[in-house]
Scaffold this motif. Structure first.
Motif, PDB file in Angstrom:
ATOM      1  N   LEU A   1      16.878  14.675   8.770  1.00  0.00           N
ATOM      2  CA  LEU A   1      17.474  14.789   7.448  1.00  0.00           C
ATOM      3  C   LEU A   1      16.637  15.642   6.511  1.00  0.00           C
ATOM      4  O   LEU A   1      17.056  15.956   5.399  1.00  0.00           O
ATOM      5  CB  LEU A   1      17.672  13.400   6.828  1.00  0.00           C
ATOM      6  N   ARG A   2      15.432  16.013   6.944  1.00  0.00           N
ATOM      7  CA  ARG A   2      14.468  16.748   6.119  1.00  0.00           C
ATOM      8  C   ARG A   2      14.134  15.953   4.858  1.00  0.00           C
ATOM      9  O   ARG A   2      14.002  16.505   3.762  1.00  0.00           O
ATOM     10  CB  ARG A   2      14.994  18.134   5.739  1.00  0.00           C
ATOM     11  N   VAL A   3      14.013  14.636   5.031  1.00  0.00           N
ATOM     12  CA  VAL A   3      13.686  13.734   3.934  1.00  0.00           C
ATOM     13  C   VAL A   3      12.266  13.228   4.130  1.00  0.00           C
ATOM     14  O   VAL A   3      11.910  12.759   5.213  1.00  0.00           O
ATOM     15  CB  VAL A   3      14.668  12.543   3.886  1.00  0.00           C
ATOM     16  N   LYS A   4      11.448  13.328   3.095  1.00  0.00           N
ATOM     17  CA  LYS A   4      10.068  12.854   3.184  1.00  0.00           C
ATOM     18  C   LYS A   4       9.562  12.598   1.772  1.00  0.00           C
ATOM     19  O   LYS A   4       9.492  13.515   0.959  1.00  0.00           O
ATOM     20  CB  LYS A   4       9.190  13.887   3.884  1.00  0.00           C
ATOM     21  N   MET A   5       9.258  11.332   1.475  1.00  0.00           N
ATOM     22  CA  MET A   5       8.810  10.989   0.119  1.00  0.00           C
ATOM     23  C   MET A   5       7.875   9.794   0.177  1.00  0.00           C
ATOM     24  O   MET A   5       8.112   8.841   0.921  1.00  0.00           O
ATOM     25  CB  MET A   5      10.010  10.665  -0.772  1.00  0.00           C
ATOM     26  N   ASP A   6       6.812   9.843  -0.624  1.00  0.00           N
ATOM     27  CA  ASP A   6       5.848   8.745  -0.679  1.00  0.00           C
ATOM     28  C   ASP A   6       6.403   7.553  -1.440  1.00  0.00           C
ATOM     29  O   ASP A   6       7.213   7.698  -2.368  1.00  0.00           O
ATOM     30  CB  ASP A   6       4.561   9.201  -1.358  1.00  0.00           C
ATOM     31  N   LEU A   7       5.950   6.357  -1.043  1.00  0.00           N
ATOM     32  CA  LEU A   7       6.223   5.114  -1.764  1.00  0.00           C
ATOM     33  C   LEU A   7       4.896   4.632  -2.319  1.00  0.00           C
ATOM     34  O   LEU A   7       3.946   4.392  -1.559  1.00  0.00           O
ATOM     35  CB  LEU A   7       6.821   4.046  -0.845  1.00  0.00           C
ATOM     36  N   VAL A   8       4.810   4.516  -3.641  1.00  0.00           N
ATOM     37  CA  VAL A   8       3.556   4.191  -4.315  1.00  0.00           C
ATOM     38  C   VAL A   8       3.664   2.802  -4.934  1.00  0.00           C
ATOM     39  O   VAL A   8       4.606   2.537  -5.693  1.00  0.00           O
ATOM     40  CB  VAL A   8       3.241   5.232  -5.407  1.00  0.00           C
ATOM     41  N   PRO A   9       2.731   1.899  -4.632  1.00  0.00           N
ATOM     42  CA  PRO A   9       2.780   0.555  -5.231  1.00  0.00           C
ATOM     43  C   PRO A   9       2.818   0.637  -6.756  1.00  0.00           C
ATOM     44  O   PRO A   9       2.071   1.407  -7.366  1.00  0.00           O
ATOM     45  CB  PRO A   9       1.485  -0.098  -4.739  1.00  0.00           C
ATOM     46  N   GLY A  10       3.716  -0.126  -7.357  1.00  0.00           N
ATOM     47  CA  GLY A  10       3.835  -0.133  -8.809  1.00  0.00           C
ATOM     48  C   GLY A  10       4.788   0.892  -9.377  1.00  0.00           C
ATOM     49  O   GLY A  10       5.071   0.880 -10.572  1.00  0.00           O
TER      50      GLY A  10
ATOM     51  N   VAL B   1       0.847  -1.191   0.000  1.00  0.00           N
ATOM     52  CA  VAL B   1       0.000   0.000   0.000  1.00  0.00           C
ATOM     53  C   VAL B   1       0.885   1.246   0.000  1.00  0.00           C
ATOM     54  O   VAL B   1       2.104   1.164  -0.031  1.00  0.00           O
ATOM     55  CB  VAL B   1      -0.940   0.001   1.220  1.00  0.00           C
ATOM     56  N   LEU B   2       0.246   2.411   0.048  1.00  0.00           N
ATOM     57  CA  LEU B   2       0.998   3.663   0.140  1.00  0.00           C
ATOM     58  C   LEU B   2       1.743   3.731   1.473  1.00  0.00           C
ATOM     59  O   LEU B   2       1.166   3.485   2.540  1.00  0.00           O
ATOM     60  CB  LEU B   2       0.045   4.857   0.049  1.00  0.00           C
ATOM     61  N   HIS B   3       3.025   4.058   1.408  1.00  0.00           N
ATOM     62  CA  HIS B   3       3.832   4.313   2.594  1.00  0.00           C
ATOM     63  C   HIS B   3       4.553   5.645   2.396  1.00  0.00           C
ATOM     64  O   HIS B   3       4.425   6.287   1.342  1.00  0.00           O
ATOM     65  CB  HIS B   3       4.857   3.192   2.810  1.00  0.00           C
ATOM     66  N   ASN B   4       5.290   6.067   3.411  1.00  0.00           N
ATOM     67  CA  ASN B   4       6.051   7.311   3.305  1.00  0.00           C
ATOM     68  C   ASN B   4       7.354   7.163   4.074  1.00  0.00           C
ATOM     69  O   ASN B   4       7.364   6.689   5.214  1.00  0.00           O
ATOM     70  CB  ASN B   4       5.243   8.486   3.856  1.00  0.00           C
TER      71      ASN B   4
END
Length: 458
Positions: free
Chosen positions: A197-206, A188-191
């Motif tokens: 570190l000021r790092v933030k990015m979504d992980l999208v299935p596929g 599913v969607l994760h982040n």
């Protein structure tokens, strides 16, 4: 007048709270100072507008308050006012957007010498993959994902043979080296978010998204999933450790490659039988468990889970807490197993033993227990059979008195708080929902029905 005073106090009080509050950004540990600057500009612009609107509203309340005989004048439009509002609004929006666009231009342009690491998310944990000596990551595909191949590696791709697999939520990176993270989700969607570190990015299935950073100081930093990903979302924790280059290299050398993991011989049950003789004194000849010796049932439990727990005992991540009396007794027993091969042999022998459900000793409210178990089922399975992919062991048919003790240990901070017991830390968060011993008993009473085949989910 009271309303006007309240508006002034609200506007000025908010400004004072912002500057005097002890809650602010964590100290930065990467190269992304521009992100802090962008957020500060946004604070200044929105803060100015907030104060201006608040004070203007207070002035209007006083200036245009009701007066005897006073009449409001109707002015349908004012081009002069509209132009002022247009120019000021456009200027404020541009001031907030322009720095963000400049930062984004840097985010999408990764340095050519960046170390490439793949971060793989799955409810509710993190794993990582690094390229081997060839500097290339092998290809992957969801259809290849199994319990034995959690990364979904393509066995036909020779470039993946030397990939380094980190089957742990803890990732190490070298100080001062740019790091590019390839982000992949298996469900599913994760982040992927690390505040320092000021790092933030979504992980999208596929899809494979990415981000990058350059660590600027050593330390250990919490990794959080900041996308609501299911019932265990709050327990989806990881850790990023920034090491000096020499320390990082030593850590990397200890990790297994795909080739090494594939060549590792399976456990030898015959050799494990001799080593198990020490265990049998407490756990029983058939690993059936013995409540009088405070030794739980082992037969039928997932080999991967037994292997992990023996390693935790052996290396001090379990059995060292002062209140964990029985864990302290287990630690020296695990120390008799010389290495991973010896642990694998014992686990293989236990897998060969008959799996007879342990006697039940706990009763409770089945209806309450069934509702509470819905949270547990997300990881351990609706039938309590355990799921290796979520790092959750089998529960049904195991020693309920032992599970009761461990749930209380998790809840009370006796277990799951060692930095190397990351999955235990997740369980400690989950066990917090069981407020008292009665709640523990209710859940275990329901689990006992699963072993008897009576607790199918409704």
């Amino acid at each position: 007048m009271a309303i006007a005073v309240a508006l002034v106090v609200l506007a000025l009080g908010s400004v004072l709270f912002h500057f005097l509050s002890p809650w602010y950004f964590t100290p930065i540990a990467s190269n992304w100072h521009e992100i802090d600057q962008t957020i500060s500009i946004t604070f200044w612009v929105t803060g100015f507008v907030f104060v201006a609107v608040g004070l203007f509203t207070a002035w209007c309340v006083v200036r245009y308050r009701h007066r005897e005989g006073g009449r409001a004048s109707y002015e349908p439009e004012s081009k002069k006012l509209e132009w002022w509002l247009l120019v000021l609004t456009a200027g404020g929006v541009a001031a907030m957007l322009a720095p963000g666009l400049l930062v984004w231009a840097k985010v999408i342009h990764v340095p050519e010498d960046a170390l490439v690491i793949e971060a793989v998310a799955q409810q509710w944990h993190w794993n990582y993959r690094l390229p081997g000596k060839d500097g290339k990551l092998g290809t992957v595909h969801p259809r290849f994902v199994t319990d034995a191949n959690p990364f979904g590696l393509n066995a036909a791709d020779a470039s993946g043979r030397d990939d380094v697999l980190v089957a742990s939520p803890e990732l190490h990176v070298p100080l001062g080296k740019p790091v590019k993270l390839l982000l992949r989700s298996k469900d599913v969607l994760h982040n992927f978010s690390i505040a320092q570190l000021r790092v933030k990015m979504d992980l999208v299935p596929g899809l494979v998204s990415y981000t990058w950073f350059t660590p600027t100081r050593t330390g250990s930093f919490d990794l959080l999933c900041e996308e609501l990903c299911g019932v265990g979302h709050f327990a989806m924790r990881g850790r990023l450790v920034v090491d000096e280059p020499a320390v990082y290299q030593a850590w990397l050398d200890r990790q297994s490659t795909v080739a090494v993991a594939s060549a590792r011989a399976p456990g030898d049950a015959v050799a494990g039988k001799a080593a198990y003789a020490v265990c049998a004194a407490c756990h029983g000849a058939n690993a059936e468990g013995n409540v009088a010796m405070n030794a739980p049932k082992l037969s039928g439990q997932g080999g991967w889970y037994l292997h992990r727990q023996l390693n935790l005992f052996k290396h001090g991540a379990r059995g060292t807490q002062e209140k964990d009396v029985y864990g302290k007794a287990m630690a020296p027993m695990a120390a008799t197993l010389a290495d991973d091969a010896a642990i694998a042999n014992v686990v293989a022998y236990i897998a060969s033993l008959p799996d007879t459900p342990a006697p039940t000793t706990i009763n409770g409210n089945l209806d309450i227990g069934r509702r509470s178990f819905a949270t547990c089922a997300a990881c351990h399975g609706a039938d309590g059979g355990g799921i290796a992919a979520t790092n959750a062991p089998r529960l049904k048919g195991m020693s309920d008195w032992y599970m009761a003790r461990q749930l209380k240990n998790f809840r009370d901070g006796v277990r799951g708080h060692h930095p190397q017991d990351i999955y235990g830390g997740q369980m400690a968060l989950i066990a917090g929902m069981l407020n008292d011993d009665a709640a523990v008993g209710d859940v275990l009473a329901h689990i006992n029905t699963l072993a008897a085949g009576k607790g199918e989910p409704r």
